[in-house]
Write an enzyme that holds these catalytic residues in place. Structure first.
Site, PDB file in Angstrom:
ATOM      1  N   PRO A 228      -1.080 -69.577 -46.806  1.00 32.30           N
ATOM      2  CA  PRO A 228       0.275 -69.958 -46.365  1.00 32.30           C
ATOM      3  C   PRO A 228       0.234 -71.250 -45.552  1.00 32.30           C
ATOM      4  O   PRO A 228      -0.131 -71.252 -44.387  1.00 32.30           O
ATOM      5  CB  PRO A 228       0.725 -68.767 -45.523  1.00 32.30           C
ATOM      6  CG  PRO A 228      -0.542 -68.122 -45.063  1.00 32.30           C
ATOM      7  CD  PRO A 228      -1.593 -68.400 -46.092  1.00 32.30           C
ATOM      8  N   ASP A 402      -3.250 -73.481 -42.020  1.00 34.20           N
ATOM      9  CA  ASP A 402      -3.242 -72.121 -42.576  1.00 34.20           C
ATOM     10  C   ASP A 402      -2.597 -71.210 -41.533  1.00 34.20           C
ATOM     11  O   ASP A 402      -3.149 -71.012 -40.453  1.00 34.20           O
ATOM     12  CB  ASP A 402      -4.692 -71.709 -42.863  1.00 34.20           C
ATOM     13  CG  ASP A 402      -4.787 -70.289 -43.426  1.00 34.20           C
ATOM     14  OD1 ASP A 402      -3.770 -69.556 -43.433  1.00 34.20           O
ATOM     15  OD2 ASP A 402      -5.903 -69.920 -43.854  1.00 34.20           O
ATOM     16  N   HIS A 403      -1.425 -70.661 -41.843  1.00 32.01           N
ATOM     17  CA  HIS A 403      -0.695 -69.880 -40.845  1.00 32.01           C
ATOM     18  C   HIS A 403      -1.407 -68.578 -40.487  1.00 32.01           C
ATOM     19  O   HIS A 403      -1.093 -67.942 -39.483  1.00 32.01           O
ATOM     20  CB  HIS A 403       0.739 -69.597 -41.326  1.00 32.01           C
ATOM     21  CG  HIS A 403       1.744 -69.614 -40.198  1.00 32.01           C
ATOM     22  ND1 HIS A 403       1.513 -69.028 -38.981  1.00 32.01           N
ATOM     23  CD2 HIS A 403       2.979 -70.185 -40.098  1.00 32.01           C
ATOM     24  CE1 HIS A 403       2.558 -69.197 -38.183  1.00 32.01           C
ATOM     25  NE2 HIS A 403       3.458 -69.917 -38.844  1.00 32.01           N
ATOM     26  N   ARG A 404      -2.389 -68.178 -41.269  1.00 35.40           N
ATOM     27  CA  ARG A 404      -3.156 -66.977 -40.924  1.00 35.40           C
ATOM     28  C   ARG A 404      -4.171 -67.292 -39.830  1.00 35.40           C
ATOM     29  O   ARG A 404      -4.668 -66.400 -39.150  1.00 35.40           O
ATOM     30  CB  ARG A 404      -3.900 -66.446 -42.153  1.00 35.40           C
ATOM     31  CG  ARG A 404      -2.980 -66.115 -43.320  1.00 35.40           C
ATOM     32  CD  ARG A 404      -3.763 -65.886 -44.587  1.00 35.40           C
ATOM     33  NE  ARG A 404      -4.633 -67.018 -44.876  1.00 35.40           N
ATOM     34  CZ  ARG A 404      -5.515 -67.048 -45.863  1.00 35.40           C
ATOM     35  NH1 ARG A 404      -5.656 -65.987 -46.653  1.00 35.40           N
ATOM     36  NH2 ARG A 404      -6.258 -68.102 -46.064  1.00 35.40           N
ATOM     37  N   ALA A 405      -4.513 -68.561 -39.685  1.00 41.11           N
ATOM     38  CA  ALA A 405      -5.497 -68.965 -38.681  1.00 41.11           C
ATOM     39  C   ALA A 405      -4.834 -69.452 -37.406  1.00 41.11           C
ATOM     40  O   ALA A 405      -5.343 -69.239 -36.316  1.00 41.11           O
ATOM     41  CB  ALA A 405      -6.413 -70.053 -39.234  1.00 41.11           C
TER      42      ALA A 405
END
Lengths: 430, 330
Positions: A228, A402-405
């Site tokens: 994402p 990266d929106h997960r990071a």
């Protein structure tokens, strides 16, 4: 006896390999260690060296063709031998060794129960070759450093076979030094037909992707579909950085070093990443992996495609060293001479299209990295400083995260620190 | 700078550490009134008394074990084993206890003990008393093994070894004791363990050695220099940890490596270094790595045979010239 050469495993992740080009032809004799072919893996072009001396009996896989790991690519053996033997051996028929070879063996070897598809390297074969006058004079022996020096100087040592000053005619360092100083034996420019990639495509022509383009296609599609992405844009006033760069390059003029804008951006990114661990971690299998040092991938455009060599631990290196390494890596990237380890291990990447007068663009993250900064051209623009309209050198950047990071704020803080460092660029020197 | 013998440098290091730290004490056979078989502890029993310079029965396993126990309880014993040949009866204590205790106790307790012991050959002491066994110990994790080859290193490394929190096998050399050299006047002079030193610079060949063989290597380098051949001599100083990087840096410069040692070559220091050099310097080599060691026989008593078995200057020089000839250098 003749045997099959198979596609070797040259990188951990490779499943198939492409013959970039053969450097030997059918009927050519070669020595142990000679480069037989250049093989393109999913990541880099590697040299395929002969395990043993021999003669090329038949080439099974031509230039540009791709086969699976372990598939036969050529048949080699003694001069004048038939290539068909290895093929039948590959089908399981036990082939007795030729008489002359058996007689030349000095060390007994266990008789194979059934001929394997690829016979293990046989030490007796080299001895047999040495006993054969015609082959012994043709064998090219080169010490490792002599080979390296010859490669670097573009010297083809084939004509030196048997003529070196080391034992059994081994070409040694001193021989190559003599060749370099005499200017002999410099490798001619490739006279063969240009490979496909250098030909203009015919109308409607369909071509296979090179392994590198295939890897780019797979990885970028996977990244854009599963990571994402979000984007943070900023404008950076590069006026002072450009002044600093001019001053540095004035002082370094005689040293051969030249600092680029990109070197300053790499340095600023590395320092900023260390300050913002939340924007400098990878999301891997539901966990965050943190990085102690910032290794910066630098996207290098090739004639067709790109490759991203890595400046390792850039946060620990001064600008001048970053600059030298980058120039070396980029040069070898374009020459297709990068080693596998030089394109691995980045924790962040910089993609700079400033030289194409690009105002701004967005880059795709290269996992497991969690961010990449896209850099546009630096241009003179009117801006307001202290209530006045003045002309400043403005560069636009876009950070892909990266929106997960990391969160939007993490990305914004990272860009802000990069901006502050580049706007107070003496901080890059400490 | 003062000139003194290797023996005296060791004695001073012991004296200085005994004076500096009340936890330091010496233990060994005949090291008190008799001042040690090689007189390294001369005067120390008189100065520090029998509590801190302790004489032991002939029982290496017993007093090495006692040293381990004392070290585990916080003292810093310096145990003298008269020659490295006698350490063999204490192998279980050295390898299975001293080298293992920090690991077996999960790091809770260590063994800050030094075992000082001379090896070497050349005095017609024959097979059982002429060995260089240091490589056997250097192959074992958990114990440091050092072998200084100069007066300054003997002083500086013994002090560092005594201050180290883990066991150190400090290998001296019978032939070194009377070698003289200069020592820095600085009373705080120490030398870190695990760092090799380039003791002579050169461009044509890297010659690596430790202990007394360094002296031989330097003489070979001097001889060959008269023919215009410049040998770089690297003194390993420590065998474990092994400073392969300093060796590699030199080989990258010279493209050729020769390792000389008094011990047997097979599975020896040269074997280990050759493996490291091939890995670290593969693309820099112009010839195969070469080794010179003691002849692979029990040391003969006969003087001519003993000389034939030792890695004397003539053998080291012949090996060096052979390597250079392979590289097209006369």
């Amino acid at each position: 006896m003749s045997e099959e050469l198979v596609m070797p495993r040259l990188s951990d992740t490779m499943e198939e390999g492409t013959i970039g080009r053969w450097l030997v032809h059918e009927g050519d004799a070669f020595a142990e260690g000679d480069v037989l072919a250049e093989i393109e893996t999913d990541k880099a072009t590697m040299e395929f060296q002969a395990y043993d001396a021999g003669t090329v009996l038949r080439i099974l896989v031509g230039d540009g063709e791709t086969v699976a790991l372990g598939a036969p690519i050529a048949i080699v053996g003694a001069e004048g031998e038939s290539a068909d033997e290895a093929v039948s051996a590959g089908n399981g028929a036990a082939t007795p060794p030729p008489q002359e070879q058996a007689a030349a063996e000095t060390e007994p070897e266990p008789e194979p129960k059934a001929a394997p598809a690829r016979k293990p390297k046989s030490s007796s074969k080299a001895k047999a070759a040495a006993g054969n006058g015609a082959r012994a004079t043709a064998a090219l022996r080169v010490s490792p450093i002599a080979r390296r020096m010859a490669d670097e100087a573009g010297i083809d040592l084939a004509a030196m076979a048997g003529r070196g000053s080391g034992p059994e005619g081994r070409v040694v360092k001193a021989d190559v030094e003599r060749l370099i100083s005499s200017g002999e034996l410099t490798r001619p420019a490739a006279a063969d037909a240009p490979p496909e990639a250098q030909r203009a495509p015919a109308e409607g022509e369909i071509r296979d992707l090179t392994p590198m383009l295939k890897a780019v296609a797979t990885r970028m599609a996977q990244s854009k579909q599963t990571v994402p992405h979000f984007y943070v844009e900023s404008e950076i006033d590069m006026t002072r950085a450009m002044q600093l760069r001019a001053e540095l390059n004035g002082g370094l003029a005689d040293s051969g070093d030249k600092i680029s804008v990109n070197d300053l951006i790499v340095r600023a990114s590395a320092l900023a990443l260390i300050q913002h661990p939340q924007a400098h971690r990878s999301y891997v299998d539901g966990k965050h992996v943190y990085h102690a040092h910032a290794s910066i991938g630098i996207a290098v455009a090739l004639d067709d495609g790109l490759i991203v060599p890595v400046v390792v631990d850039a946060d620990t290196k001064p600008v001048r060293e970053i600059s030298r390494e980058t120039r070396d890596l980029a040069g070898r990237a374009r020459a297709g001479k990068l080693k596998q380890r030089e394109i691995e291990g980045a924790t962040f990447s910089v993609s700079n299209l400033g030289m194409f007068d690009v105002a701004n663009f967005e880059a795709i993250i290269n996992p497991p990295e969690s961010a990449i900064i896209a850099v546009g051209a630096t241009v003179d623009r009117p801006v307001v400083v202290g209530g006045e309209i003045v002309v400043r050198k403005i560069m636009r950047v876009t950070l892909s995260c990266d929106h997960r990071a990391c969160s939007g704020a993490d990305g914004a803080k990272l860009v802000l620190t990069i901006k502050q460092l580049l706007q107070s660029p003496s901080l890059l020197l400490v | 700078m003062a000139d003194l013998t290797y023996r005296e440098a060791l004695r001073r290091a012991l004296d200085d550490e005994l004076a500096r730290d009340p936890d330091v004490f010496l233990m060994g056979e005949e090291i008190g009134r008799f001042e040690g078989s090689y007189k390294v502890t001369a005067g120390l029993w008189q100065k520090y008394g029998p509590e801190r310079v302790r004489e032991t029965p002939i029982s290496e396993e017993g007093f090495v074990g006692a040293g381990i126990g004392a070290a585990m309880m916080g003292l810093r014993p310096v145990v003298e084993i008269m020659t490295i040949n006698f350490i063999l009866v204490a192998m279980d204590q050295v390898i299975n206890h001293a080298a293992k205790i920090r690991y077996m106790f999960g790091g809770a307790v260590g063994v800050p003990m030094v075992i000082r012991t001379p090896g070497g050959a050349g005095a017609q002491l024959t097979a059982q008393h002429s060995q260089s066994l240091e490589a056997w110990f250097a192959g074992c994790p958990g114990i440091k093994v050092v072998a200084p080859a100069s007066v300054a290193d003997a002083y500086g490394m013994l002090k560092t070894a005594i201050r180290d929190d883990d066991p150190v096998l400090f290998c001296e050399n019978l032939v070194m004791y009377n070698v003289t050299g200069t020592m820095p006047d600085d009373p705080d002079y120490t030398v870190p363990l695990g760092r090799a030193a380039v003791v002579r610079e050169g461009s044509d060949l890297t010659l690596v050695a430790h202990s007394y063989t360094v002296q031989r290597a330097l003489r070979v380098a001097d001889t060959m220099s008269r023919d215009g051949i410049e040998i770089e001599v690297v003194d390993l100083r420590s065998l474990r940890p092994l400073d392969a990087e300093t060796v590699a840096e030199s080989v990258r410069k010279t493209s050729r490596a020769l390792i000389a040692e008094e011990g047997w070559s097979t599975y020896g220091v040269g074997a280990e270094l050759a493996a490291r050099i091939h890995r670290l310097c593969f693309d820099d080599l112009d010839a195969p790595v070469e080794r010179v060691g003691g002849a692979e026989v029990p040391m003969p008593y006969s003087k001519p045979l003993e000389l034939a078995a030792l890695p004397l200057e003539s053998k080291i020089e012949a090996a060096a010239r052979g390597l250079l000839a392979e590289s097209g250098i006369a």
